[in-house]
Design a protein around this motif. Structure first.
Motif, PDB file in Angstrom:
ATOM      1  N   UNK A 119      -3.109   2.158   3.128  1.00 54.66           N
ATOM      2  CA  UNK A 119      -4.023   1.686   3.861  1.00 54.66           C
ATOM      3  C   UNK A 119      -4.270   0.354   3.976  1.00 54.66           C
ATOM      4  N   UNK A 120      -5.397   0.030   4.700  1.00 51.18           N
ATOM      5  CA  UNK A 120      -5.605  -1.741   4.944  1.00 51.18           C
ATOM      6  C   UNK A 120      -5.793  -2.515   3.660  1.00 51.18           C
ATOM      7  N   UNK A 121      -6.229  -1.773   2.381  1.00 50.43           N
ATOM      8  CA  UNK A 121      -6.454  -2.399   1.249  1.00 50.43           C
ATOM      9  C   UNK A 121      -5.233  -2.528   0.367  1.00 50.43           C
ATOM     10  N   UNK A 122      -4.187  -1.837   0.860  1.00 53.44           N
ATOM     11  CA  UNK A 122      -2.846  -1.701   0.235  1.00 53.44           C
ATOM     12  C   UNK A 122      -2.813  -0.663  -0.690  1.00 53.44           C
ATOM     13  N   UNK A 123      -3.760   0.458  -0.678  1.00 56.15           N
ATOM     14  CA  UNK A 123      -3.993   1.403  -1.572  1.00 56.15           C
ATOM     15  C   UNK A 123      -2.605   2.611  -1.168  1.00 56.15           C
ATOM     16  N   UNK A 124      -1.777   2.902  -2.108  1.00 55.05           N
ATOM     17  CA  UNK A 124      -0.760   4.080  -1.599  1.00 55.05           C
ATOM     18  C   UNK A 124      -1.555   5.236  -1.301  1.00 55.05           C
ATOM     19  N   UNK A 183      -1.195   0.455  -5.914  1.00 56.17           N
ATOM     20  CA  UNK A 183      -1.368  -0.802  -4.841  1.00 56.17           C
ATOM     21  C   UNK A 183      -0.429  -1.370  -4.459  1.00 56.17           C
ATOM     22  N   UNK A 184      -0.191  -1.965  -3.448  1.00 56.14           N
ATOM     23  CA  UNK A 184       0.619  -2.884  -2.697  1.00 56.14           C
ATOM     24  C   UNK A 184       0.691  -4.108  -3.459  1.00 56.14           C
ATOM     25  N   UNK A 188       3.396  -5.800   4.381  1.00 59.70           N
ATOM     26  CA  UNK A 188       2.853  -4.998   5.128  1.00 59.70           C
ATOM     27  C   UNK A 188       1.436  -4.934   5.126  1.00 59.70           C
ATOM     28  N   UNK A 189       0.668  -5.224   3.991  1.00 57.98           N
ATOM     29  CA  UNK A 189      -0.744  -4.934   3.950  1.00 57.98           C
ATOM     30  C   UNK A 189      -1.373  -6.143   4.694  1.00 57.98           C
ATOM     31  N   UNK A 190      -0.682  -7.031   4.821  1.00 59.96           N
ATOM     32  CA  UNK A 190      -1.200  -8.280   5.817  1.00 59.96           C
ATOM     33  C   UNK A 190      -0.862  -8.159   7.306  1.00 59.96           C
ATOM     34  N   UNK A 191      -0.270  -6.681   7.517  1.00 56.45           N
ATOM     35  CA  UNK A 191       0.046  -6.778   8.933  1.00 56.45           C
ATOM     36  C   UNK A 191       1.251  -7.292   9.409  1.00 56.45           C
ATOM     37  N   UNK A 192       2.086  -7.529   8.589  1.00 54.24           N
ATOM     38  CA  UNK A 192       3.435  -8.171   8.816  1.00 54.24           C
ATOM     39  C   UNK A 192       4.577  -6.807   9.163  1.00 54.24           C
ATOM     40  N   UNK A 193       5.338  -7.231   9.974  1.00 50.46           N
ATOM     41  CA  UNK A 193       6.321  -5.903  10.667  1.00 50.46           C
ATOM     42  C   UNK A 193       7.635  -6.384  10.413  1.00 50.46           C
ATOM     43  N   UNK A 194       8.548  -5.715   9.950  1.00 48.91           N
ATOM     44  CA  UNK A 194       9.789  -6.373   9.802  1.00 48.91           C
ATOM     45  C   UNK A 194      11.116  -5.367   9.669  1.00 48.91           C
ATOM     46  N   UNK A 195      12.196  -5.717   9.695  1.00 47.65           N
ATOM     47  CA  UNK A 195      13.155  -4.621   9.406  1.00 47.65           C
ATOM     48  C   UNK A 195      14.485  -5.112   8.472  1.00 47.65           C
TER      49      UNK A 195
END
Length: 494
Positions: free
Chosen positions: A158-163, A185-186, A211-218
């Motif tokens: 989720x947004x807070x990084x909780x799995x 937690x992330x 990812x928690x910060x909104x970063x998208x990557x491959x």
């Protein structure tokens, strides 16, 4: 008093918006109001005298009969039932039926008073909701089965990084990365290492934290676990999930096991490095003896010319071996370039002329658009490598009757080298990886063509080492155009 009651009943039936009817204990309809007639699609005279059983759906008839019998037997005074009626036009109507039995003073049944509320739309809506829920549940079961069956680690945070959810495959990876347990937690550090397998990965670089910060990557590569026998290499990709208003809701991450691939790369690098070392030793000997021969004064002019050709090509071969060793050992390093005053047009022309025999042998037309001279501070040997690789690449993948065209020009403060062909072209999915080490497109033509997958990687390394950039534009079946832009530094201005 009885007359008054009957008058009130008739008045209520006439003005009630709910269907009402009075039936005998035997089932004969004695009175039916206008609302019931409209609901069932019959005229008043068509219903009065008929049996309520005639308008009841066959599948609901037995239940209604049983309830009527129980009421007549005194087991109950009234009942309520959702049942289907068959309208005159054949359509089915769902009714919410309420029935009460009136008795005389000695308890004998007089007649039933029934109220019918049309709940067809509500019933259809409820059935649709039930079908939708059943479909959702089926899909949820399917997704859950796939989620745990795929050979890729999947994580939802989720947004807070909780799995929020982790599949079985990723649980295996987490046991390697966090042998003492994970907090859910992330960003938790553990036995997680960079792509080199040695450097511990910092919290800010962990895929889950990014990812928690909104970063998208491959294809972010890392290793989990410290035991060489059980540790695994993973390739991680992440995509954000968002609310309807666009705000960040969380992220989904996929962890693919690439251990075999990473180990194969390591073996390949070791092999290339070993071969490069083995090649360098005899080359050094060849170059040394050539230098000794060139110092002799008794050599005929034609022999001296031939030795110069051998020396020049041996030097080029030594550089190629050095580059091979470089890409095997220093994938992330930058090639060293040695800039000297040179005529770039002459360098490109020499490479063009050297490619003529290959073009003639394959039946491909080779043309060029070059200036008479273009003086610049550059590394001639490196630039020659770029031209050789691009022209050779075009000739290999162009069929007989096609054309490879080389163009050099100055554009503002850059020199532009362009090599175009009318060959097989490159698929869009291959373009992004075209300049990677050892990458070769998965097509039959490429498989049948000799190559190491290093040429374009070296081209990019050289161009970028010169402060430039290289790009490819291609269309399958129509050909490709490789364009390299390198800063144009004129001698005396450096």
């Amino acid at each position: 008093m009885q007359d008054l009651g009957e008058a009130l009943l008739r008045l209520a039936m006439r003005h009630s918006p709910v269907g009402m009817m009075v039936t005998s204990p035997a089932g004969e309809m004695l009175a039916v109001n206008e609302a019931a007639c409209a609901m069932l699609g019959y005229e008043h005279d068509e219903l009065v005298g008929a049996s309520w059983q005639d308008i009841t759906h066959p599948e609901d008839l037995a239940t209604d009969i049983d309830l009527v019998a129980a009421t007549l037997a005194g087991e109950r005074a009234s009942y309520r039932l959702n049942k289907r009626y068959v309208r005159k036009d054949g359509e089915v109507l769902w009714g919410d039926l309420s029935v009460a039995l009136l008795r005389d003073d000695d308890g004998s049944p007089l007649h039933f008073i029934s109220q019918i509320l049309d709940v067809t739309e509500q019933r259809i809506a409820a059935e649709r909701i039930a079908e939708a829920n059943a479909t959702i549940e089926k899909h949820a079961r399917t997704v859950a089965a796939i989620y745990d069956a795929v050979d890729v680690g999947l994580v939802l945070i989720d947004r807070s990084g909780r799995y929020e959810q982790v599949n079985r495959r990723h649980s295996d990876f987490m046991r390697l990365a966090y042998p003492e347990g994970h907090h859910g937690m992330a960003g938790q550090t553990g036995e997680v290492f960079e792509a080199d397998g040695v450097t511990p990965m910092a919290r800010q670089d962990l895929p889950s934290h990014r990812a928690t910060a909104g970063d998208e990557f491959d294809d972010v590569r890392l290793w989990v676990g410290s035991d060489p026998a059980t540790r695994r290499a993973l390739s991680v990709s992440a995509r954000s999930t968002r609310h309807a208003d666009g705000s960040l809701a969380g992220a989904a991450l996929a962890y693919k096991d690439v251990t075999d691939f990473m180990r194969a790369l390591a073996v390949k690098d070791e092999f290339v490095a070993s071969v490069s070392h083995e090649l360098r030793t005899p080359l050094t000997s060849v170059l040394g003896h050539l230098e000794i021969l060139e110092q002799r004064r008794d050599l005929p002019h034609d022999v001296r010319h031939q030795l110069a050709v051998v020396d020049r090509n041996a030097a080029r071969l030594e550089m190629l071996v050095s580059d091979l060793l470089y890409v095997a050992q220093e994938a992330d390093a930058t090639l060293q370039v040695r800039r000297i005053p040179a005529d770039v047009a002459a360098v490109v022309h020499d490479a063009f002329e050297a490619a003529r025999p290959m073009a003639a042998g394959t039946g491909v037309a080779l043309s060029a658009d070059l200036p008479d001279s273009l003086l610049a501070m550059c590394d001639p040997q490196r630039l020659r490598q770029v031209v050789d690789n691009l022209v050779s690449n075009g000739l290999k993948y162009t069929d007989a009757g096609g054309e490879v065209h080389v163009r050099l020009r100055a554009v503002d403060d850059r020199m532009e080298l362009q090599v175009s062909d009318t060959g097989i072209g490159i698929a869009p999915e291959d373009v992004a990886r075209l300049f990677a080490r050892f990458y070769r497109a998965d097509t039959e033509r490429v498989k049948l063509t000799a190559g190491t997958g290093l040429g374009l990687n070296i081209v990019r390394s050289i161009v970028e080492a010169c402060g430039g950039e290289v790009r490819v534009d291609s269309e399958v079946g129509r050909g490709s155009t490789f364009t390299a832009w390198i800063p144009l530094v004129v001698p005396g201005d450096e």
